[in-house]
Design a protein around this motif. Structure first.
Motif, PDB file in Angstrom:
ATOM      1  N   ALA A 111       0.832  -1.204   0.000  1.00 56.09           N
ATOM      2  CA  ALA A 111       0.000   0.000   0.000  1.00 56.09           C
ATOM      3  C   ALA A 111       0.866   1.254   0.000  1.00 56.09           C
ATOM      4  N   ALA A 112       1.948   1.236   0.794  1.00 55.84           N
ATOM      5  CA  ALA A 112       2.847   2.396   0.842  1.00 55.84           C
ATOM      6  C   ALA A 112       3.519   2.616  -0.512  1.00 55.84           C
ATOM      7  N   MET A 113       3.965   1.530  -1.137  1.00 58.51           N
ATOM      8  CA  MET A 113       4.607   1.660  -2.441  1.00 58.51           C
ATOM      9  C   MET A 113       3.595   2.133  -3.481  1.00 58.51           C
ATOM     10  N   ARG A 114       2.385   1.627  -3.425  1.00 56.63           N
ATOM     11  CA  ARG A 114       1.340   2.011  -4.367  1.00 56.63           C
ATOM     12  C   ARG A 114       1.081   3.516  -4.305  1.00 56.63           C
ATOM     13  N   ILE A 115       0.903   4.057  -3.113  1.00 54.07           N
ATOM     14  CA  ILE A 115       0.599   5.487  -2.998  1.00 54.07           C
ATOM     15  C   ILE A 115       1.793   6.338  -3.454  1.00 54.07           C
ATOM     16  N   ARG A 116       3.023   5.882  -3.160  1.00 61.76           N
ATOM     17  CA  ARG A 116       4.212   6.627  -3.615  1.00 61.76           C
ATOM     18  C   ARG A 116       4.294   6.631  -5.134  1.00 61.76           C
ATOM     19  N   ILE A 117       4.049   5.482  -5.745  1.00 60.11           N
ATOM     20  CA  ILE A 117       4.165   5.389  -7.205  1.00 60.11           C
ATOM     21  C   ILE A 117       3.058   6.191  -7.888  1.00 60.11           C
ATOM     22  N   LEU A 118       1.833   6.089  -7.388  1.00 61.26           N
ATOM     23  CA  LEU A 118       0.742   6.875  -7.972  1.00 61.26           C
ATOM     24  C   LEU A 118       1.014   8.374  -7.861  1.00 61.26           C
ATOM     25  N   THR A 119       1.560   8.783  -6.729  1.00 63.35           N
ATOM     26  CA  THR A 119       1.904  10.194  -6.552  1.00 63.35           C
ATOM     27  C   THR A 119       2.996  10.594  -7.542  1.00 63.35           C
ATOM     28  N   GLU A 120       3.992   9.742  -7.718  1.00 60.48           N
ATOM     29  CA  GLU A 120       5.063  10.056  -8.656  1.00 60.48           C
ATOM     30  C   GLU A 120       4.522  10.159 -10.079  1.00 60.48           C
ATOM     31  N   ILE A 121       3.639   9.260 -10.451  1.00 54.42           N
ATOM     32  CA  ILE A 121       3.056   9.317 -11.802  1.00 54.42           C
ATOM     33  C   ILE A 121       2.333  10.645 -12.004  1.00 54.42           C
ATOM     34  N   ARG A 122       1.558  11.049 -11.017  1.00 54.89           N
ATOM     35  CA  ARG A 122       0.817  12.311 -11.134  1.00 54.89           C
ATOM     36  C   ARG A 122       1.763  13.500 -11.221  1.00 54.89           C
ATOM     37  N   ILE A 123       2.848  13.444 -10.457  1.00 50.75           N
ATOM     38  CA  ILE A 123       3.820  14.538 -10.492  1.00 50.75           C
ATOM     39  C   ILE A 123       4.548  14.559 -11.826  1.00 50.75           C
ATOM     40  N   ARG A 124       4.901  13.390 -12.339  1.00 51.37           N
ATOM     41  CA  ARG A 124       5.591  13.338 -13.631  1.00 51.37           C
ATOM     42  C   ARG A 124       4.726  13.914 -14.754  1.00 51.37           C
ATOM     43  N   ARG A 125       3.430  13.767 -14.644  1.00 57.71           N
ATOM     44  CA  ARG A 125       2.533  14.329 -15.661  1.00 57.71           C
ATOM     45  C   ARG A 125       2.597  15.851 -15.690  1.00 57.71           C
ATOM     46  N   VAL A 126       2.976  16.450 -14.577  1.00 58.42           N
ATOM     47  CA  VAL A 126       3.089  17.906 -14.477  1.00 58.42           C
ATOM     48  C   VAL A 126       4.369  18.390 -15.166  1.00 58.42           C
ATOM     49  N   LEU A 127       5.395  17.549 -15.205  1.00 58.31           N
ATOM     50  CA  LEU A 127       6.697  17.942 -15.749  1.00 58.31           C
ATOM     51  C   LEU A 127       6.694  17.907 -17.273  1.00 58.31           C
ATOM     52  N   THR A 128       7.532  18.764 -17.846  1.00 61.46           N
ATOM     53  CA  THR A 128       7.730  18.750 -19.295  1.00 61.46           C
ATOM     54  C   THR A 128       8.657  17.583 -19.637  1.00 61.46           C
ATOM     55  N   PRO A 129       8.704  17.180 -20.911  1.00 60.06           N
ATOM     56  CA  PRO A 129       9.626  16.097 -21.292  1.00 60.06           C
ATOM     57  C   PRO A 129      11.079  16.409 -20.912  1.00 60.06           C
ATOM     58  N   GLU A 130      11.488  17.671 -21.067  1.00 62.79           N
ATOM     59  CA  GLU A 130      12.861  18.057 -20.701  1.00 62.79           C
ATOM     60  C   GLU A 130      13.084  17.893 -19.196  1.00 62.79           C
ATOM     61  N   GLN A 131      12.103  18.293 -18.400  1.00 64.22           N
ATOM     62  CA  GLN A 131      12.222  18.155 -16.945  1.00 64.22           C
ATOM     63  C   GLN A 131      12.247  16.683 -16.530  1.00 64.22           C
ATOM     64  N   ARG A 132      11.474  15.852 -17.226  1.00 66.36           N
ATOM     65  CA  ARG A 132      11.508  14.411 -16.921  1.00 66.36           C
ATOM     66  C   ARG A 132      12.884  13.830 -17.235  1.00 66.36           C
ATOM     67  N   ASN A 133      13.501  14.300 -18.323  1.00 68.96           N
ATOM     68  CA  ASN A 133      14.857  13.842 -18.654  1.00 68.96           C
ATOM     69  C   ASN A 133      15.850  14.260 -17.574  1.00 68.96           C
ATOM     70  N   ILE A 134      15.732  15.492 -17.102  1.00 68.91           N
ATOM     71  CA  ILE A 134      16.610  15.973 -16.031  1.00 68.91           C
ATOM     72  C   ILE A 134      16.389  15.144 -14.772  1.00 68.91           C
ATOM     73  N   LEU A 135      15.121  14.863 -14.471  1.00 68.46           N
ATOM     74  CA  LEU A 135      14.806  14.048 -13.298  1.00 68.46           C
ATOM     75  C   LEU A 135      15.431  12.663 -13.422  1.00 68.46           C
TER      76      LEU A 135
END
Length: 190
Positions: A111-135
């Motif tokens: 459950a802890a991993m699930r919520i962390r991963i879902l949060t990361e997916i949502r945050i990654r959607r906010v980033l531009t492709p260039e920012q995702r590459n930097i990340l």
């Protein structure tokens, strides 16, 4: 082997969340729009991502939205770990109870991993492709740094073990002389 991949994935997720919370501490410190962010060893990771104020607010909102659920899951994980530890430390632990406690811990970890991963997916959607590459670059650098530290620690442990072994090689159980006798011939007097 599968377990190692899961650990590396978890570490990558944790590194991401080690980077994102410092968004809150930032107050408009951004690189100039035409300025290329430095991807060297130094520098603030959030600054390197060059987040816009809108992105910062969206990320803050995503994290705030899941805050209560994350807190409840983390508390459950602590409780299940504590229950497992108590069961293991009991005078005569029942294997069936230990198995149940382990299953409880696994469910809480999932459950802890699930919520962390879902949060990361949502945050990654906010980033531009260039920012995702930097990340990705920052996460790779963090992974390499962790691996170097692990290797350094392993080498240090081996060195210490070798030094201790050298120091103990002349110690014996007391049944034989510390220094073996040389093949001495008996001298006869003339």
């Amino acid at each position: 082997m599968k377990h190692n991949g899961q650990i590396l994935t978890l570490l990558a997720v944790l590194v991401f969340f080690a980077v994102v919370p410092s968004v809150y501490a930032q107050t408009g410190q951004q690189s100039a729009p035409g300025q290329e962010p430095q991807q060297g060893g130094g520098g603030d990771p959030i600054r390197l991502l060059n987040l816009t104020p809108e992105q910062r607010e969206q990320i803050r909102s995503i994290r705030e939205h899941n805050k209560d659920e994350r807190a409840a899951i983390n508390e459950r994980l602590r409780d299940t770990n504590r229950a497992l530890e108590e069961t293991l430390n009991s005078e005569n632990p029942d294997e069936a109870v230990v198995e149940q406690r382990v299953r409880d811990v696994v469910v809480a970890q999932t459950a802890a991993m699930r919520i962390r991963i879902l949060t990361e997916i949502r945050i990654r959607r906010v980033l531009t492709p260039e920012q995702r590459n930097i990340l990705r670059t920052l996460q790779q650098q963090a992974k390499e740094s962790r691996q170097e530290r692990l290797m350094d620690n392993a080498e240090e442990r081996q060195r210490i073990h070798a030094e201790r072994s050298r120091g103990l090689q002349n110690q014996r159980n007391g049944l034989t002389p510390l220094y073996p006798r040389r093949n001495l011939q008996r001298r006869t007097r003339p």
